[in-house]
Design an enzyme around this catalytic site. Structure first.
Site, PDB file in Angstrom:
ATOM      1  N   PRO A 145       0.777  -1.125   0.037  1.00 54.89           N
ATOM      2  CA  PRO A 145       0.030   0.093  -0.009  1.00 54.89           C
ATOM      3  C   PRO A 145       0.691   1.188  -0.006  1.00 54.89           C
ATOM      4  O   PRO A 145       0.684   2.147   1.054  1.00 54.89           O
ATOM      5  CB  PRO A 145      -0.894  -0.180   1.242  1.00 54.89           C
ATOM      6  CG  PRO A 145      -0.112  -0.857   2.324  1.00 54.89           C
ATOM      7  CD  PRO A 145       0.641  -1.906   1.382  1.00 54.89           C
ATOM      8  N   CYS A 146       1.517   1.532  -0.878  1.00 57.17           N
ATOM      9  CA  CYS A 146       2.381   2.878  -1.034  1.00 57.17           C
ATOM     10  C   CYS A 146       1.466   3.974  -1.382  1.00 57.17           C
ATOM     11  O   CYS A 146       1.874   5.141  -0.982  1.00 57.17           O
ATOM     12  CB  CYS A 146       3.323   2.738  -2.457  1.00 57.17           C
ATOM     13  SG  CYS A 146       2.365   2.497  -4.033  1.00 57.17           S
ATOM     14  N   HIS A 147       0.158   3.941  -1.663  1.00 55.14           N
ATOM     15  CA  HIS A 147      -0.977   4.833  -1.369  1.00 55.14           C
ATOM     16  C   HIS A 147      -1.116   5.415  -0.081  1.00 55.14           C
ATOM     17  O   HIS A 147      -1.651   6.507  -0.267  1.00 55.14           O
ATOM     18  CB  HIS A 147      -2.217   4.261  -2.163  1.00 55.14           C
ATOM     19  CG  HIS A 147      -2.796   3.042  -1.416  1.00 55.14           C
ATOM     20  ND1 HIS A 147      -2.607   1.970  -1.626  1.00 55.14           N
ATOM     21  CD2 HIS A 147      -3.645   3.119  -0.459  1.00 55.14           C
ATOM     22  CE1 HIS A 147      -3.416   1.111  -0.947  1.00 55.14           C
ATOM     23  NE2 HIS A 147      -3.805   1.748  -0.155  1.00 55.14           N
TER      24      HIS A 147
END
Length: 199
Positions: free
Chosen positions: A158-160
C-alpha cells in the site's frame, strides 16, 4: 516449493491443471478490467509480482521479463482469475482487504520499505518521514519516497498510504486520482467497522 504450492492453492488450481499448464519456470500475466481502468497482473510460482495500471502494454511485459529473465511468460487469464476477482471486489467496495501472496523483487532497502508499508493499517496514512523511521532508515526520507515509487504491486503493497508531512497525498505512479479513490475506499471500510463496533 512450499510457497509455490501455497500460491497454487490460493489460485484454486489443481495438481492436474498445474501439470498440464504450469511449472516453476513459467510466469503468467494478463490484463483485466477494473473500476479504475485496465490493470496488468503478473505472477510467478510464489505470488503476484506485478499489479499496476500501466499505459503501455509492451512495457508491462518488458518489465516482467527484465525482473524475471529466467521465466517463460505466458499470457493467460485463468491462472490469475482469483486475485483479479479479489481486486475487483475490493475496488468496487465489496471486500475490505486485498492481500494475495506476493513475490516482491527489489533491493534489501526497497523490501524494508515495502514491508513497513504493509504494516500500516488500512484506512490510515503515514508520512514519508515516519515511514523512513518504521523501515529503519530515519535519515533516508527521499530514498524511502523513491522506494514507494518503485513498488510494483499496487494496493497489496500500500504505497498509496504514504503522504507528505503537510498531509497532501503526494504522487502515485498510477495516477493521483486512483490514489485518492483507494484511500477513500479504505476510509469507508474503517468508518463502517467503527460504526459497527460502536453500535
Amino acid at each position: 516449493m512450499g510457497a509455490f504450492w501455497l500460491f497454487l492453492k490460493y489460485l484454486g488450481m489443481t495438481t492436474k491443471v498445474h501439470n498440464m499448464h504450469s511449472s516453476i519456470t513459467t510466469g503468467y500475466y494478463a490484463w483485466f478490467k477494473t473500476a479504475l481502468g485496465p490493470v496488468l497482473i503478473g505472477a510467478t510460482s510464489k505470488g503476484l509480482c506485478k499489479l499496476g495500471w500501466e499505459k503501455d502494454r509492451r512495457m508491462g511485459l518488458a518489465f516482467l521479463r527484465a525482473k524475471h529473465p529466467d521465466l517463460q511468460w505466458v499470457e493467460r487469464k485463468a491462472p490469475l482469475a482469483r486475485p483479479a476477482k479479489a481486486l475487483d471486489n475490493f475496488l468496487k467496495g465489496h471486500a475490505k482487504k486485498f492481500n494475495p501472496p506476493l513475490d516482491l523483487q527489489g533491493t534489501p532497502f526497497q523490501r524494508s520499505v515495502w514491508k513497513a508499508l504493509q504494516r500500516v493499517p488500512s484506512g490510515r496514512n503515514i508520512t514519508y518521514k515516519k515511514l523512513a523511521a518504521a523501515a529503519g532508515h530515519p535519515r533516508a526520507i527521499r530514498a524511502v519516497a523513491n522506494a514507494c515509487a518503485q513498488n510494483t504491486v499496487a494496493v497489496a503493497v500500500p504505497c498509496h498510504r504514504a503522504i507528505h508531512t503537510n498531509a497532501s497525498p503526494a504522487g502515485y505512479r498510477w495516477g493521483i486520482g486512483r490514489k485518492k479513490r483507494i484511500l477513500a475506499l479504505e476510509r469507508y471500510f474503517m468508518k463502517r467497522s467503527f460504526m459497527k463496533y460502536a453500535g
